[in-house]
Design an enzyme around this catalytic site. Structure first.
Site, PDB file in Angstrom:
ATOM      1  N   TYR A 144       0.871  -1.183   0.000  1.00 58.50           N
ATOM      2  CA  TYR A 144       0.000   0.000   0.000  1.00 58.50           C
ATOM      3  C   TYR A 144       0.902   1.225   0.000  1.00 58.50           C
ATOM      4  O   TYR A 144       1.640   1.466   0.962  1.00 58.50           O
ATOM      5  CB  TYR A 144      -0.915   0.014   1.226  1.00 58.50           C
ATOM      6  CG  TYR A 144      -1.970   1.103   1.138  1.00 58.50           C
ATOM      7  CD1 TYR A 144      -3.267   0.816   0.699  1.00 58.50           C
ATOM      8  CD2 TYR A 144      -1.672   2.420   1.453  1.00 58.50           C
ATOM      9  CE1 TYR A 144      -4.234   1.808   0.587  1.00 58.50           C
ATOM     10  CE2 TYR A 144      -2.625   3.428   1.343  1.00 58.50           C
ATOM     11  CZ  TYR A 144      -3.904   3.115   0.916  1.00 58.50           C
ATOM     12  OH  TYR A 144      -4.847   4.100   0.808  1.00 58.50           O
ATOM     13  N   ASP A 229       9.363   2.960   1.785  1.00 65.83           N
ATOM     14  CA  ASP A 229       8.187   3.750   2.161  1.00 65.83           C
ATOM     15  C   ASP A 229       7.945   3.548   3.655  1.00 65.83           C
ATOM     16  O   ASP A 229       7.426   2.510   4.078  1.00 65.83           O
ATOM     17  CB  ASP A 229       6.987   3.287   1.328  1.00 65.83           C
ATOM     18  CG  ASP A 229       5.697   4.010   1.713  1.00 65.83           C
ATOM     19  OD1 ASP A 229       5.694   4.734   2.728  1.00 65.83           O
ATOM     20  OD2 ASP A 229       4.698   3.833   1.002  1.00 65.83           O
ATOM     21  N   LYS A 258       2.407  10.869   7.611  1.00 62.13           N
ATOM     22  CA  LYS A 258       1.651  10.534   8.824  1.00 62.13           C
ATOM     23  C   LYS A 258       2.235  11.197  10.074  1.00 62.13           C
ATOM     24  O   LYS A 258       2.118  12.399  10.250  1.00 62.13           O
ATOM     25  CB  LYS A 258       1.555   9.016   8.977  1.00 62.13           C
ATOM     26  CG  LYS A 258       0.672   8.384   7.887  1.00 62.13           C
ATOM     27  CD  LYS A 258       0.291   6.971   8.211  1.00 62.13           C
ATOM     28  CE  LYS A 258      -0.424   6.277   7.077  1.00 62.13           C
ATOM     29  NZ  LYS A 258      -1.852   6.204   7.161  1.00 62.13           N
TER      30      LYS A 258
HETATM   31  N1  PLP Z   1       2.455   4.593   2.167  1.00 64.88           N
HETATM   32  C1  PLP Z   1       2.100   3.822   3.193  1.00 64.88           C
HETATM   33  C2  PLP Z   1       3.043   2.763   3.672  1.00 64.88           C
HETATM   34  C3  PLP Z   1       0.863   4.002   3.828  1.00 64.88           C
HETATM   35  O1  PLP Z   1       0.527   3.222   4.861  1.00 64.88           O
HETATM   36  C4  PLP Z   1       0.016   5.030   3.360  1.00 64.88           C
HETATM   37  C5  PLP Z   1      -1.304   5.240   3.980  1.00 64.88           C
HETATM   38  O2  PLP Z   1      -1.797   4.472   4.753  1.00 64.88           O
HETATM   39  C6  PLP Z   1       0.430   5.807   2.276  1.00 64.88           C
HETATM   40  C7  PLP Z   1       1.665   5.583   1.703  1.00 64.88           C
HETATM   41  C8  PLP Z   1      -0.444   6.908   1.749  1.00 64.88           C
HETATM   42  O3  PLP Z   1      -0.494   7.943   2.664  1.00 64.88           O
HETATM   43  P1  PLP Z   1      -1.671   9.040   2.567  1.00 64.88           P
HETATM   44  O4  PLP Z   1      -2.931   8.367   2.990  1.00 64.88           O
HETATM   45  O5  PLP Z   1      -1.216  10.132   3.495  1.00 64.88           O
HETATM   46  O6  PLP Z   1      -1.719   9.496   1.156  1.00 64.88           O
END
Ligand code: PLP
Length: 422
Positions: A144, A229, A258
């Protein structure tokens, strides 16, 4: 202050002006009351209920809700300059980039600041293409990385991808944790491999020990970039400031969002080496954001990074996470007909339920006990527990005793179902 409408008006406005489907989903889980106040791990609803928060904004409240140090930093910045003209230099952004270079591992040196996780991932994808001149990104099954079109091309869940095809062509996908498959998948069109050190929305999947080290070796061997990520795993969540530090792996780009905003402001950061930034420095306007790097968000992030170190949040996460895992494992042994497996790293914990039905019942029953819990977005059979990192043992014990009641309720309903069925 914005006047808060009563719950029935809020519901009507959700129905008419936000999204009736979302209202239905929240209502089904018993969550259709307005949130009016939050602090630490406590969230209060307009209908008088008070919840213990074990979701923490899907990893956004590592320091709890409304941490006073972050609120104070943002208030001070608000009084001085909330947003700048964008024409002169931005000293708050410069200070944040300097601090990120200092705190993140290895040679990571330059930061592009944006407003969310998916934007930070988009920047990483574009910078990888810019640097290498190659088109493709390889990510992992069940990954994700966000839902804007570029990030979505690396977020492997059919339900999210299929309505929006064609996505970016030829982005590869490999099983998470499988080094041989990764080695075989990299080709001369691969720009980068992008992974979460622990998969969050994929169901809190911790890879085998040595996996990240192996990934680093393979990406070096093939001359492709490694993007980690850490939108969800970063900022102390897994028991290290950044999860990649557990194996001492340094990526070419690290992505944060986050909890980088300290739970007070939205922000994303893409941090890379000087080598990755080479062409971006020659063409600084190829990727920009109007609000990215705004002073309010950068002030929040600076306060959050200070807190991370001064409050020893990674250690707290490691210790409290180990305790949570121990008591959840006990719960699983008492209710093997409801809970199948518990796993995690630090305060990033997943619970496999025996079925999707069991998971849905558990969520409804835990919420009825006034504890926030959620399923993983790419894996609805997994309950995720990601509380503020400083949740004390006494509160964890309270959560467990409420979850025990929820497990009993779930067991009873499942027994009734199976009696009816046969
Ligand atoms: N990357 C990871 C690992 C995530 O868990 C998330 C969201 O849960 C995202 C990217 C995307 O973040 P956002 O919801 O702030 O766009």
């Amino acid at each position: 202050m914005v006047a808060i409408p009563d719950d029935s008006t809020t519901k009507q406005w959700y129905m008419d002006h936000v999204n009736s489907g979302l209202l239905g989903l929240l209502g089904f889980m018993g969550l259709d009351s307005a949130e009016v106040e939050a602090s630490g791990w406590t969230v209060r609803a307009a209908d008088g209920r008070e919840f213990i928060d074990c979701v923490a904004g899907y990893g956004s409240y590592n320091f709890g809700h409304r941490h006073p140090a972050v609120v104070a930093a943002v208030q001070a910045q608000l009084a001085r300059m909330p947003m700048s003209s964008k024409l002169l230099l931005n000293p708050v952004q410069a200070r944040l980039a300097h601090k990120l270079a200092d705190m993140t591992p290895g040679e990571l040196q330059y930061s592009f600041i944006s407003n969310s996780g998916t934007e930070a991932v988009e920047a990483a994808i574009k910078l990888a293409k810019l640097k290498t001149g190659r088109p493709d990104i390889i990510s992992a099954k069940n990954a994700y990385h966000g839902k804007t079109l570029g990030s979505l091309s690396t977020t492997h869940r059919e339900h999210f991808q299929s309505p929006f095809r064609p996505l970016i062509a030829n982005f590869g996908v490999v099983p998470f944790g499988d080094l041989e498959a990764l080695d075989a998948a990299i080709s001369d069109t691969t720009a980068a491999v992008m992974l979460e050190p622990v998969q969050g929305e994929g169901g809190i999947r911790v890879p085998p020990a040595g996996y990240l080290t192996g990934v680093r070796e393979i990406t070096r061997k093939h001359g492709v970039l490694l993007i980690l990520d850490e939108v969800q795993t970063g900022m102390g969540r897994t028991g290290r400031n950044f999860a990649c530090e557990r194996e001492g792996v340094v990526p070419d780009m690290l992505v944060l969002a986050k909890s980088l905003g300290g739970g007070v402001m939205p922000i994303g950061a893409t941090i890379g080496t000087a080598e990755v930034w080479e062409l971006f420095q020659e063409h600084p306007l190829v990727h920009t954001s109007t609000f990215g790097g705004n002073e309010l968000a950068c002030a929040a992030a600076l306060a959050a990074l200070d807190l991370l170190v001064e409050g020893d949040y990674a250690r707290q996460s490691e210790e409290s996470g180990a305790y949570f895992l121990k008591v959840l494992n006990q719960l699983q042994q008492d209710f093997p007909d409801v809970l199948a497996e518990v796993r995690g790293q630090g305060m990033m914990i997943g619970i496999d339920c025996v079925s999707k039905d069991a998971c849905e019942l558990m969520i409804a029953n835990v919420i009825e006990q006034q504890v926030f819990i959620a399923f993983a977005l790419n894996n609805p059979e997994v309950l995720r527990i990601e509380p503020p990192l400083d949740m004390p043992v006494s509160v964890i014990d309270e959560v467990i005793s409420r979850m025990r009641i929820a497990c009993e309720g779930t067991r009873q309903i499942m027994e009734q179902f199976s009696q009816i069925q046969g």
